[in-house]
Design a protein around this motif. Sequence first.
Motif, PDB file in Angstrom:
ATOM      1  N   VAL A 118       0.752  -1.127  -0.120  1.00  0.00           N
ATOM      2  CA  VAL A 118       0.049  -0.035  -0.064  1.00  0.00           C
ATOM      3  C   VAL A 118       0.673   1.264  -0.184  1.00  0.00           C
ATOM      4  N   ILE A 122      -0.395   4.948  -6.231  1.00  0.00           N
ATOM      5  CA  ILE A 122      -1.171   4.261  -7.175  1.00  0.00           C
ATOM      6  C   ILE A 122      -0.551   4.458  -8.368  1.00  0.00           C
ATOM      7  N   ILE A 125       2.255   2.234  -9.737  1.00  0.00           N
ATOM      8  CA  ILE A 125       1.882   0.781  -9.614  1.00  0.00           C
ATOM      9  C   ILE A 125       2.414   0.239 -11.039  1.00  0.00           C
ATOM     10  N   GLU A 147      -9.523  -0.753  -6.392  1.00  0.00           N
ATOM     11  CA  GLU A 147      -8.744  -0.088  -5.395  1.00  0.00           C
ATOM     12  C   GLU A 147      -7.371   0.298  -5.834  1.00  0.00           C
ATOM     13  N   ARG A 148      -6.767  -0.640  -6.674  1.00  0.00           N
ATOM     14  CA  ARG A 148      -5.406  -0.507  -6.962  1.00  0.00           C
ATOM     15  C   ARG A 148      -5.294  -0.576  -8.326  1.00  0.00           C
ATOM     16  N   VAL A 150      -5.000   1.146 -12.383  1.00  0.00           N
ATOM     17  CA  VAL A 150      -4.375   2.604 -13.073  1.00  0.00           C
ATOM     18  C   VAL A 150      -5.071   2.351 -14.398  1.00  0.00           C
ATOM     19  N   TYR A 155      -4.006  -4.375 -11.494  1.00  0.00           N
ATOM     20  CA  TYR A 155      -2.594  -4.874 -11.025  1.00  0.00           C
ATOM     21  C   TYR A 155      -2.620  -5.758  -9.871  1.00  0.00           C
ATOM     22  N   ASN A 329      -3.763  -7.045  -1.861  1.00  0.00           N
ATOM     23  CA  ASN A 329      -4.118  -7.404  -3.050  1.00  0.00           C
ATOM     24  C   ASN A 329      -2.692  -8.126  -3.747  1.00  0.00           C
ATOM     25  N   SER A 331      -0.447  -9.729  -6.421  1.00  0.00           N
ATOM     26  CA  SER A 331       0.134  -9.047  -7.744  1.00  0.00           C
ATOM     27  C   SER A 331       1.222  -9.821  -8.235  1.00  0.00           C
TER      28      SER A 331
END
Length: 452
Positions: A118, A122, A125, A147-148, A150, A155, A329, A331
Amino acid sequence: MSKKLLVFFASMLIVLGIIAGCSSDSEDTSNDNGEDTGSDAPLYETWKDKDPEEIEGDLTVITHRTDIVDSVYQDYKDQFNEKYPNVNVEFEALTDYGGEIMPRMNTQDYGDVQYLPVEVPIADIPNFFEPIGKLDEMEENYLGVEERAVDNTVYGIPIAVTYTGVIYNKAVFEEAGVEGIPATQEEFIDAMQQIKDNTDAIPLYTNYADGWPLTQWEGAVTTTAGDVDYYNVDMLDDPTPFDEGDPHYEHYKLMYDLAEQGLIEEDPLTTDWESSKVRMNNGEIATMVLGSWALEQVQGAGENADDIAIMPFPSDAEETIFSLGADLNISINKHSENKEAAFAWVDWFIHESGYSVEQAGGISAAKDVPLPEALAAGEEEGWQFSMLTPSPDDKKGLLDEIDKESEVGLWLEPRKQILIEAAIGNRDDSFDDLMNKWNEDWSAAYEKIVNE
């Protein structure tokens, strides 16, 4: 210079170094070995076309779960290899996840699969992580992926989606003669009184002394409101959100009333979180307001796991809403040399591992994964599981800013503890006195921040 400032500047240098040391590489058509595949399709659209036995490589999966990396995760590895026999998976667990992985992101050595920190802005990312899919398509199949995201690209996928409710002991409810799940606040108070009258169990355990369990109540305010727009949208336009009739007023009135009516532990000043889990498991405690993450902990605290369940926070709203919040998340490192294998792990972990329910006490972000049996039954009764409406772009962070300036502390314990103290007679304040104080402080902060 103070130690805090030194730590702050060191952290900023790490973040700036990471950002400066990376560039936003455009997607290419090469495979993991740098060979041209001749396809314009991104990897996230093509890896599934392969037979699982064709996917191979060595994966390093980084996790924050130091408690289960040598047990549960080894079982995951065995199960994953039944489907993908030619992928070798190794795990690395970090105690201070954000603090340990951020410096490594100044290199390319931060695993093949990890949790998206976090701490990464953002907008940056894409410099570090592989695209997993297009947002408008993935939102149809997954919760919390926005939420993440772009530029309409995802992602990371939440490893679990959690919620807040009332964890309760079904055997105690049955012994007390409570029929069904109390839906409204009045029904809940009546049920707690039945438990007090007909059993030796504590109706509701506040965990006042530890303090932080009282903050869990805030996670269920949306249930009281019955509206996913309330928290991040409507509340931003209200300089006095603690008036009678407002969701926060009605929400914490229940805490006050239960304490005032003697339906909590006899001496809140002597509560203990760790022992409370054992006591609830063995029937000495009937209910606690907690996040779903605690369900597995209480079930595992004794021999009566089947007696422990979770119900929605009692609400007088027309709709029963469990508000959902995304966990970390999962990734993929954009520099991984085994991206197909990494995609296979991510897909398997989200859809097949069972982690979200069994280890995180939540539900899966994947909409095609069935709800746990008890929640599925609740859904048939009309319970809704919904993500909160995000704040408008021009008001992001405003709620937190007002909260900190006002020192109301929506997610902190001091004012909740004061509320309990007043309810049991250790303070002279009435409930309305306390809410008026919350309003006064919030309104002053609101005027300072919004109208400055």
